[in-house]
Design a protein around this motif. Sequence first.
Motif, PDB file in Angstrom:
ATOM      1  N   LYS A 110       0.830  -1.196   0.000  1.00  0.00           N
ATOM      2  CA  LYS A 110       0.000   0.000   0.000  1.00  0.00           C
ATOM      3  C   LYS A 110       0.872   1.258   0.000  1.00  0.00           C
ATOM      4  O   LYS A 110       0.588   2.226  -0.715  1.00  0.00           O
ATOM      5  CB  LYS A 110      -0.918   0.008   1.220  1.00  0.00           C
ATOM      6  CG  LYS A 110      -2.083  -0.969   1.146  1.00  0.00           C
ATOM      7  CD  LYS A 110      -2.918  -0.894   2.414  1.00  0.00           C
ATOM      8  CE  LYS A 110      -4.074  -1.887   2.374  1.00  0.00           C
ATOM      9  NZ  LYS A 110      -4.864  -1.852   3.631  1.00  0.00           N
ATOM     10  N   SER A 150      -8.167   2.894  -8.271  1.00  0.00           N
ATOM     11  CA  SER A 150      -7.020   2.601  -7.422  1.00  0.00           C
ATOM     12  C   SER A 150      -6.496   3.880  -6.769  1.00  0.00           C
ATOM     13  O   SER A 150      -6.130   3.888  -5.587  1.00  0.00           O
ATOM     14  CB  SER A 150      -5.910   1.937  -8.239  1.00  0.00           C
ATOM     15  OG  SER A 150      -4.785   1.656  -7.423  1.00  0.00           O
ATOM     16  N   ALA A 164      -8.684   4.887  -4.037  1.00  0.00           N
ATOM     17  CA  ALA A 164      -8.569   3.964  -2.904  1.00  0.00           C
ATOM     18  C   ALA A 164      -7.443   4.392  -1.959  1.00  0.00           C
ATOM     19  O   ALA A 164      -7.435   4.002  -0.791  1.00  0.00           O
ATOM     20  CB  ALA A 164      -8.305   2.545  -3.399  1.00  0.00           C
ATOM     21  N   HIS A 165      -6.520   5.205  -2.472  1.00  0.00           N
ATOM     22  CA  HIS A 165      -5.376   5.626  -1.660  1.00  0.00           C
ATOM     23  C   HIS A 165      -5.406   7.105  -1.304  1.00  0.00           C
ATOM     24  O   HIS A 165      -4.819   7.524  -0.304  1.00  0.00           O
ATOM     25  CB  HIS A 165      -4.068   5.315  -2.406  1.00  0.00           C
ATOM     26  CG  HIS A 165      -3.787   3.853  -2.555  1.00  0.00           C
ATOM     27  ND1 HIS A 165      -4.278   3.105  -3.597  1.00  0.00           N
ATOM     28  CD2 HIS A 165      -3.073   2.997  -1.785  1.00  0.00           C
ATOM     29  CE1 HIS A 165      -3.876   1.847  -3.470  1.00  0.00           C
ATOM     30  NE2 HIS A 165      -3.150   1.756  -2.384  1.00  0.00           N
TER      31      HIS A 165
END
Length: 204
Positions: free
Chosen positions: A9, A47, A50-51
């Motif tokens: 991550k 994506s 998501a971060h």
Amino acid sequence: MPRLTDARKELRRTQIAEAAVRCFSRNGMERTSIADISAESGLSTGSIYAHYRNKADLVRGAAREMLHRRGDTIGEYAAADVPPDPDELLARLTAAIDPVHARVGVQTWSESTTDPAVRAVVVDATDRMRAMLHDCVTAWLVKVEHHEPAPARELAAPIAHRVMALYQAELLYTALRTPAGQEPTGQAPAAQAPTDRKPTEENA
């Protein structure tokens, strides 16, 4: 689909932040979209979200990445047996300025005047770097100039402030001097720091 580990991550966040820095440098923060960053990073828009929650969060991540790199270097200087004096410290920092990072840094300063979230990022990053410089100058005063630790920290504060101000001035100069797409192949030249005397509390 397997879940990302914490290490993966963090790598993914770094990948996205570095892509954002490149996009901000080329296009400016205002004209950079999440789609641009997606294309630059090779990751999907989902994506990225998501971060990072939004563009302000991406600015925060980009600032963190740039500060982390400088912090590692300054920490190495402070830990050395013979830390650099303030003039040498400034010369090393300015010699290592990346024009891409300089442009993004200056854009972030501009955004901070109207965006409270970005301003918080800038203030935090500036305060943290000044603290690192303070530690490095203190180490020089103690190890090389043989001051006692407590008075050394007091004396180091205005010197670190001066080094920080001159470094920020060089960031601005580099950003203005090197348009996007015209980065030099080598490092930016070091600022002409004075060499005939070391900064003191009186001239810091």
